[in-house]
Design a protein around this motif. Structure first.
Motif, PDB file in Angstrom:
ATOM      1  N   ILE A 138      -2.905  67.966  31.874  1.00  0.00           N
ATOM      2  CA  ILE A 138      -3.296  68.218  33.258  1.00  0.00           C
ATOM      3  C   ILE A 138      -4.143  69.492  33.311  1.00  0.00           C
ATOM      4  CG2 ILE A 138      -2.503  68.510  35.629  1.00  0.00           C
ATOM      5  CD1 ILE A 138      -1.638  65.863  34.320  1.00  0.00           C
ATOM      6  N   TYR A 139      -5.325  69.378  33.930  1.00  0.00           N
ATOM      7  CA  TYR A 139      -6.243  70.504  34.049  1.00  0.00           C
ATOM      8  C   TYR A 139      -6.566  70.752  35.513  1.00  0.00           C
ATOM      9  CZ  TYR A 139      -7.164  69.078  29.200  1.00  0.00           C
ATOM     10  OH  TYR A 139      -7.033  68.713  27.889  1.00  0.00           O
ATOM     11  N   LEU A 239      -5.271  59.131  41.217  1.00  0.00           N
ATOM     12  CA  LEU A 239      -3.879  58.847  40.895  1.00  0.00           C
ATOM     13  C   LEU A 239      -2.988  59.165  42.086  1.00  0.00           C
ATOM     14  CD1 LEU A 239      -1.562  58.091  38.994  1.00  0.00           C
ATOM     15  CD2 LEU A 239      -1.681  60.408  38.036  1.00  0.00           C
ATOM     16  N   THR A 240      -3.024  60.423  42.540  1.00  0.00           N
ATOM     17  CA  THR A 240      -2.267  60.843  43.720  1.00  0.00           C
ATOM     18  C   THR A 240      -3.192  61.595  44.661  1.00  0.00           C
ATOM     19  OG1 THR A 240      -1.586  62.960  42.735  1.00  0.00           O
ATOM     20  CG2 THR A 240      -0.153  61.065  42.339  1.00  0.00           C
ATOM     21  N   ASN A 245      -7.432  60.673  37.621  1.00  0.00           N
ATOM     22  CA  ASN A 245      -7.079  60.255  36.268  1.00  0.00           C
ATOM     23  C   ASN A 245      -8.363  59.829  35.547  1.00  0.00           C
ATOM     24  OD1 ASN A 245      -5.134  57.359  35.102  1.00  0.00           O
ATOM     25  ND2 ASN A 245      -5.947  59.058  33.943  1.00  0.00           N
ATOM     26  N   VAL A 246      -8.731  60.530  34.479  1.00  0.00           N
ATOM     27  CA  VAL A 246      -9.884  60.133  33.665  1.00  0.00           C
ATOM     28  C   VAL A 246      -9.409  59.089  32.674  1.00  0.00           C
ATOM     29  CG1 VAL A 246     -11.516  60.869  31.894  1.00  0.00           C
ATOM     30  CG2 VAL A 246     -11.167  62.281  33.925  1.00  0.00           C
ATOM     31  N   VAL A 277      -6.963  67.207  37.258  1.00  0.00           N
ATOM     32  CA  VAL A 277      -7.456  66.056  36.507  1.00  0.00           C
ATOM     33  C   VAL A 277      -6.456  65.758  35.394  1.00  0.00           C
ATOM     34  CG1 VAL A 277      -9.278  65.132  35.036  1.00  0.00           C
ATOM     35  CG2 VAL A 277      -9.873  66.578  36.987  1.00  0.00           C
ATOM     36  N   ASN A 278      -5.980  64.517  35.342  1.00  0.00           N
ATOM     37  CA  ASN A 278      -5.112  64.054  34.271  1.00  0.00           C
ATOM     38  C   ASN A 278      -6.008  63.369  33.238  1.00  0.00           C
ATOM     39  OD1 ASN A 278      -3.468  62.390  32.601  1.00  0.00           O
ATOM     40  ND2 ASN A 278      -1.864  62.328  34.157  1.00  0.00           N
ATOM     41  N   ARG A 279      -6.076  63.967  32.042  1.00  0.00           N
ATOM     42  CA  ARG A 279      -6.938  63.415  30.989  1.00  0.00           C
ATOM     43  C   ARG A 279      -6.131  62.656  29.930  1.00  0.00           C
ATOM     44  NH1 ARG A 279     -12.167  64.587  31.046  1.00  0.00           N
ATOM     45  NH2 ARG A 279     -12.319  64.250  28.792  1.00  0.00           N
ATOM     46  N   GLU A 280      -4.965  62.225  30.312  1.00  0.00           N
ATOM     47  CA  GLU A 280      -4.136  61.308  29.520  1.00  0.00           C
ATOM     48  C   GLU A 280      -3.668  61.932  28.199  1.00  0.00           C
ATOM     49  OE1 GLU A 280      -5.866  57.364  29.499  1.00  0.00           O
ATOM     50  OE2 GLU A 280      -5.547  57.185  31.658  1.00  0.00           O
TER      51      GLU A 280
END
Length: 310
Positions: A138-139, A239-240, A245-246, A277-280
Motif C-alpha cells: 500500500i502506497y 477498490l474502496t 488497485n493497480v 494505491v494497492n499495488r498487490e
C-alpha cells in the motif's frame, strides 16, 4: 480431503447449495460491491474486477453465509475471510464445517493480524499461518506521484533519462481502440522470454478478460507512447472509497525508465481520485519484492491463513 472430514457430521437439510458453477457474473457486481462499500476490505483479493477476470484461473466461487459474503478459491483450496460483520471463532468453526459439507477444504485465508490479535481463542480451532509472500503493498498516491526524498532519487533519475531520450513521448488514457495494441504488446513480451511461464500465460488470459469487459468492470488505464509505439501501460480500478488497485502494468524493457514513468504517471492520474494505491503482492519473487520495497510503501498488508484443526 476425506481424512480431514471424517470427524464432521453433515446435516443434509442444512447443506449450502452454493458455490454455483457459473461463478461470478457481471450481474453479481452490485451485490459484491455493496459488501465492499460497507466493510472496506483492504485486500485486492476482494476487488470484483479481479475476481471476475481471474476466476477461471483460480477457480473462484462464492456464496452468502449468515449474511456474510464468502469467496472460495479452488486452486489453493481455501475460503476467503468472510466479508461482513466479524465472525466469532465459534462462527468461523461453523463456516469451516459448512465448507467440509460442501466438499471443500475448511481453511480460511486473508485474515489481518488485527483479527488474530482480537480473538486469541481462535487457536482453539485453527493453526495460524502468516503469508508474507502474499502481502499487499500500500502506497500513498502523492508519494508515488512526487517521488521526493533521497531513497527515490534513482527513480527520478530513470524518469529523467527516459524523457531526455524520448522527447516525443506522450501519456494518455487507455481507450478501446488501444486494447488490440496492448494485447499484442503483452503477447510480444511473453514470447520474447527465454522460458514462457504458466503464470504469464494465466495473466494474459486475465488481461484479455479485462479488456473484453473494461467499462463494465469499472477499469481505467493509461498508456505511455513514444511517437506511435506503445512502450508501457497500466490498468487499475477502484477498490474502496480511498484506495485504487493497480492490476496490470507492463513496460518495454528496451525503453529504459518506461516502468518508472508509467508508475509515476499512474499516480499523477489518480491523485484527485484516491489517497492510497494497492499495488498487490510480490508472490515471493525476489526481484519483484525489491522493486516494490524500493518505492517506500506506506505499509504492508500481511494476510494470515487459519488452518482448521480437524
Amino acid at each position: 480431503m476425506k481424512a480431514r472430514c471424517d470427524k464432521v457430521e453433515c446435516d443434509p437439510g442444512q447443506l449450502i447449495t452454493f458455490p454455483t458453477p457459473s461463478r461470478f457474473k457481471l450481474e453479481d457486481q452490485p451485490l459484491v460491491r455493496s459488501y465492499i462499500d460497507r466493510f472496506h476490505p483492504e485486500s485486492c483479493e476482494f476487488n470484483f474486477s479481479n475476481l471476475f477476470c481471474w476466476q477461471e484461473i483460480y477457480d473462484y466461487s462464492w456464496f452468502i453465509f449468515k449474511g456474510r459474503l464468502v469467496i472460495y478459491e479452488g486452486v489453493n483450496n481455501c475460503g476467503f475471510m468472510p466479508l461482513g460483520e466479524a465472525f466469532s471463532p465459534d462462527e468461523l468453526k461453523e463456516l469451516s464445517h459448512h465448507l467440509i459439507c460442501m466438499g471443500f477444504e475448511p481453511d480460511i485465508s486473508i485474515f489481518p493480524r488485527e483479527y488474530v490479535d482480537a480473538y486469541p481463542d481462535i487457536e482453539r480451532f485453527y493453526t495460524i499461518r502468516e503469508e508474507r509472500d502474499h502481502a499487499e503493498y500500500i502506497y500513498r498516491v502523492d508519494s508515488l506521484a512526487e517521488l521526493t526524498g533521497t531513497k527515490l532519487h534513482k527513480k527520478r533519475n530513470l524518469i529523467s533519462q527516459f524523457k531526455r531520450r524520448n522527447p516525443d513521448y506522450s501519456v494518455r488514457p487507455l481507450k478501446a481502440d488501444d486494447f488490440p495494441i496492448a494485447r499484442n504488446f503483452v503477447r510480444h513480451i511473453i514470447e520474447t522470454r527465454e522460458k514462457v511461464s504458466q503464470d504469464l500465460e494465466d495473466e494474459f488470459k486475465a488481461i484479455e478478460r479485462a479488456f473484453d469487459n473494461f467499462e463494465s468492470l469499472g477499469f481505467e488505464g493509461i498508456a505511455l507512447w513514444v511517437n506511435d509505439k506503445l512502450v508501457a501501460f497500466c490498468v487499475f480500478s477502484r477498490l474502496t472509497h480511498d484506495t485504487y488497485n493497480v492490476q496490470f502494468e507492463k513496460s518495454d524493457l528496451a525503453f529504459k525508465g518506461a516502468a518508472q514513468v508509467i508508475n509515476q504517471e499512474t499516480a499523477k492520474f489518480l491523485q484527485n481520485k484516491c489517497v492510497y494505491v494497492n499495488r498487490e503482492q510480490d508472490l515471493g519473487i525476489k526481484g519483484l519484492r525489491q522493486a516494490k520495497l524500493s518505492y517506500e510503501p506506506e505499509r504492508l498488508i500481511v494476510p494470515h491463513t487459519l488452518i482448521f484443526k480437524t
